[in-house]
Design a protein around this motif. Structure first.
Motif, PDB file in Angstrom:
ATOM      1  N   GLN A 250       0.820  -1.205   0.000  1.00 44.90           N
ATOM      2  CA  GLN A 250       0.000   0.000   0.000  1.00 44.90           C
ATOM      3  C   GLN A 250       0.856   1.258   0.000  1.00 44.90           C
ATOM      4  OE1 GLN A 250      -2.473  -0.844   3.369  1.00 44.90           O
ATOM      5  NE2 GLN A 250      -3.936  -2.048   2.151  1.00 44.90           N
ATOM      6  N   GLN A 251       2.011   1.211   0.667  1.00 38.02           N
ATOM      7  CA  GLN A 251       2.932   2.352   0.648  1.00 38.02           C
ATOM      8  C   GLN A 251       3.487   2.580  -0.757  1.00 38.02           C
ATOM      9  OE1 GLN A 251       3.950   4.546   3.044  1.00 38.02           O
ATOM     10  NE2 GLN A 251       2.442   3.695   4.445  1.00 38.02           N
ATOM     11  N   VAL A 252       3.674   1.509  -1.508  1.00 38.14           N
ATOM     12  CA  VAL A 252       4.169   1.625  -2.880  1.00 38.14           C
ATOM     13  C   VAL A 252       3.091   2.225  -3.781  1.00 38.14           C
ATOM     14  CG1 VAL A 252       5.013   0.297  -4.858  1.00 38.14           C
ATOM     15  CG2 VAL A 252       5.825  -0.241  -2.588  1.00 38.14           C
ATOM     16  N   GLY A 253       1.818   2.029  -3.416  1.00 38.88           N
ATOM     17  CA  GLY A 253       0.740   2.647  -4.172  1.00 38.88           C
ATOM     18  C   GLY A 253      -0.205   1.689  -4.857  1.00 38.88           C
ATOM     19  N   TYR A 254      -0.248   0.437  -4.425  1.00 34.38           N
ATOM     20  CA  TYR A 254      -1.135  -0.552  -5.020  1.00 34.38           C
ATOM     21  C   TYR A 254      -2.093  -1.082  -3.971  1.00 34.38           C
ATOM     22  CZ  TYR A 254       2.310  -0.487  -8.759  1.00 34.38           C
ATOM     23  OH  TYR A 254       3.149  -0.080  -9.757  1.00 34.38           O
ATOM     24  N   ASP A 255      -3.184  -1.673  -4.436  1.00 34.95           N
ATOM     25  CA  ASP A 255      -4.152  -2.292  -3.535  1.00 34.95           C
ATOM     26  C   ASP A 255      -3.686  -3.696  -3.191  1.00 34.95           C
ATOM     27  OD1 ASP A 255      -5.814  -0.067  -3.672  1.00 34.95           O
ATOM     28  OD2 ASP A 255      -6.840  -0.833  -5.446  1.00 34.95           O
ATOM     29  N   ALA A 256      -3.835  -4.066  -1.926  1.00 37.01           N
ATOM     30  CA  ALA A 256      -3.388  -5.384  -1.462  1.00 37.01           C
ATOM     31  C   ALA A 256      -4.541  -6.130  -0.810  1.00 37.01           C
ATOM     32  CB  ALA A 256      -2.251  -5.233  -0.461  1.00 37.01           C
ATOM     33  N   VAL A 257      -4.621  -7.423  -1.100  1.00 35.17           N
ATOM     34  CA  VAL A 257      -5.612  -8.305  -0.490  1.00 35.17           C
ATOM     35  C   VAL A 257      -4.847  -9.433   0.198  1.00 35.17           C
ATOM     36  CG1 VAL A 257      -7.547  -9.862  -0.910  1.00 35.17           C
ATOM     37  CG2 VAL A 257      -7.315  -7.771  -2.264  1.00 35.17           C
ATOM     38  N   ILE A 258      -5.119  -9.637   1.477  1.00 35.21           N
ATOM     39  CA  ILE A 258      -4.439 -10.681   2.245  1.00 35.21           C
ATOM     40  C   ILE A 258      -5.274 -11.951   2.222  1.00 35.21           C
ATOM     41  CG2 ILE A 258      -3.638 -11.361   4.533  1.00 35.21           C
ATOM     42  CD1 ILE A 258      -3.173  -8.401   5.136  1.00 35.21           C
ATOM     43  N   GLU A 259      -4.620 -13.061   1.911  1.00 38.42           N
ATOM     44  CA  GLU A 259      -5.245 -14.382   1.995  1.00 38.42           C
ATOM     45  C   GLU A 259      -4.444 -15.195   3.007  1.00 38.42           C
ATOM     46  OE1 GLU A 259      -5.250 -15.885  -2.006  1.00 38.42           O
ATOM     47  OE2 GLU A 259      -7.162 -14.913  -2.433  1.00 38.42           O
TER      48      GLU A 259
ATOM     49  N   ARG B  91       6.368 -24.583  -1.436  1.00 38.98           N
ATOM     50  CA  ARG B  91       7.657 -25.113  -0.979  1.00 38.98           C
ATOM     51  C   ARG B  91       7.790 -25.127   0.541  1.00 38.98           C
ATOM     52  NH1 ARG B  91      11.456 -21.924  -5.324  1.00 38.98           N
ATOM     53  NH2 ARG B  91      10.448 -22.791  -7.148  1.00 38.98           N
ATOM     54  N   GLU B  92       6.733 -24.745   1.247  1.00 39.31           N
ATOM     55  CA  GLU B  92       6.771 -24.705   2.708  1.00 39.31           C
ATOM     56  C   GLU B  92       5.655 -25.567   3.284  1.00 39.31           C
ATOM     57  OE1 GLU B  92       8.526 -20.262   3.570  1.00 39.31           O
ATOM     58  OE2 GLU B  92       6.377 -20.517   3.565  1.00 39.31           O
ATOM     59  N   TYR B  93       5.768 -25.887   4.575  1.00 42.52           N
ATOM     60  CA  TYR B  93       4.760 -26.681   5.244  1.00 42.52           C
ATOM     61  C   TYR B  93       3.840 -25.843   6.112  1.00 42.52           C
ATOM     62  CZ  TYR B  93       7.497 -30.638   3.743  1.00 42.52           C
ATOM     63  OH  TYR B  93       8.156 -31.545   2.965  1.00 42.52           O
ATOM     64  N   GLU B  94       4.328 -24.745   6.627  1.00 43.14           N
ATOM     65  CA  GLU B  94       3.503 -23.917   7.501  1.00 43.14           C
ATOM     66  C   GLU B  94       2.686 -22.922   6.674  1.00 43.14           C
ATOM     67  OE1 GLU B  94       6.058 -20.271   9.066  1.00 43.14           O
ATOM     68  OE2 GLU B  94       6.996 -22.188   9.526  1.00 43.14           O
ATOM     69  N   THR B  95       1.518 -22.584   7.182  1.00 41.16           N
ATOM     70  CA  THR B  95       0.634 -21.642   6.501  1.00 41.16           C
ATOM     71  C   THR B  95       1.003 -20.231   6.941  1.00 41.16           C
ATOM     72  OG1 THR B  95      -1.127 -23.267   6.453  1.00 41.16           O
ATOM     73  CG2 THR B  95      -1.764 -20.973   6.163  1.00 41.16           C
ATOM     74  N   ARG B  96       1.513 -19.436   5.995  1.00 43.90           N
ATOM     75  CA  ARG B  96       1.858 -18.045   6.302  1.00 43.90           C
ATOM     76  C   ARG B  96       1.000 -17.066   5.523  1.00 43.90           C
ATOM     77  NH1 ARG B  96       8.191 -16.871   6.608  1.00 43.90           N
ATOM     78  NH2 ARG B  96       8.290 -17.563   4.446  1.00 43.90           N
ATOM     79  N   GLY B  97       0.231 -17.558   4.560  1.00 44.75           N
ATOM     80  CA  GLY B  97      -0.632 -16.696   3.776  1.00 44.75           C
ATOM     81  C   GLY B  97       0.093 -16.132   2.564  1.00 44.75           C
ATOM     82  N   ARG B  98      -0.620 -15.266   1.846  1.00 40.00           N
ATOM     83  CA  ARG B  98      -0.051 -14.588   0.687  1.00 40.00           C
ATOM     84  C   ARG B  98      -0.758 -13.257   0.508  1.00 40.00           C
ATOM     85  NH1 ARG B  98      -2.394 -18.064  -4.453  1.00 40.00           N
ATOM     86  NH2 ARG B  98      -4.561 -17.380  -4.272  1.00 40.00           N
ATOM     87  N   VAL B  99      -0.172 -12.391  -0.307  1.00 38.63           N
ATOM     88  CA  VAL B  99      -0.746 -11.079  -0.587  1.00 38.63           C
ATOM     89  C   VAL B  99      -0.979 -10.981  -2.089  1.00 38.63           C
ATOM     90  CG1 VAL B  99      -0.366  -8.586  -0.487  1.00 38.63           C
ATOM     91  CG2 VAL B  99       0.436 -10.036   1.378  1.00 38.63           C
ATOM     92  N   LEU B 100      -2.186 -10.616  -2.478  1.00 40.37           N
ATOM     93  CA  LEU B 100      -2.509 -10.367  -3.873  1.00 40.37           C
ATOM     94  C   LEU B 100      -2.402  -8.868  -4.124  1.00 40.37           C
ATOM     95  CD1 LEU B 100      -5.681 -12.597  -4.376  1.00 40.37           C
ATOM     96  CD2 LEU B 100      -3.317 -13.139  -4.909  1.00 40.37           C
ATOM     97  N   VAL B 101      -1.677  -8.491  -5.159  1.00 37.98           N
ATOM     98  CA  VAL B 101      -1.507  -7.083  -5.520  1.00 37.98           C
ATOM     99  C   VAL B 101      -2.367  -6.811  -6.746  1.00 37.98           C
ATOM    100  CG1 VAL B 101       0.137  -5.296  -6.158  1.00 37.98           C
ATOM    101  CG2 VAL B 101       0.832  -7.134  -4.626  1.00 37.98           C
TER     102      VAL B 101
END
Length: 92
Positions: free
Chosen positions: A42-51, A58-68
């Motif tokens: 958001q500081q860069v100037g785009y809309d972000a959606v958190i999932e 490649r990982e086992y733990e759930t850390r989520g992701r961000v859609l730009v």
């Protein structure tokens, strides 16, 4: 409409390039969260959606992701570099 997916592993200093890190070690931070990444996007100037329920393949733990959303004017490499710079600024 271009939608970029950003995983926390892309900025994790503990990950190697083969484990998913996309920025240099100098720009990487330890254990980035999706909240920090979304704030930096958001500081860069785009809309972000958190999932939060998503897991990087490649990982086992759930850390989520961000859609730009609507990042038509920047390449993914440029976007990751700008977000990494803001992540470092947020940590200071």
């Amino acid at each position: 409409m271009v939608e970029n997916v950003i995983w926390p592993a892309a900025f994790d200093a503990d990950c190697s390039r083969s484990e998913g890190r996309r920025v240099s070690r100098g720009l990487a931070v330890e254990e980035p969260t999706v909240d920090e990444i979304a704030k930096a996007v958001q500081q860069v100037g785009y809309d972000a959606v958190i999932e939060r329920e998503k897991t990087y393949p490649r990982e086992y733990e759930t850390r989520g992701r961000v859609l730009v959303k609507n990042a038509d004017d920047a390449t993914k490499t440029d976007l990751l570099g700008a977000v990494a710079a803001y992540l470092q600024a947020l940590r200071e």
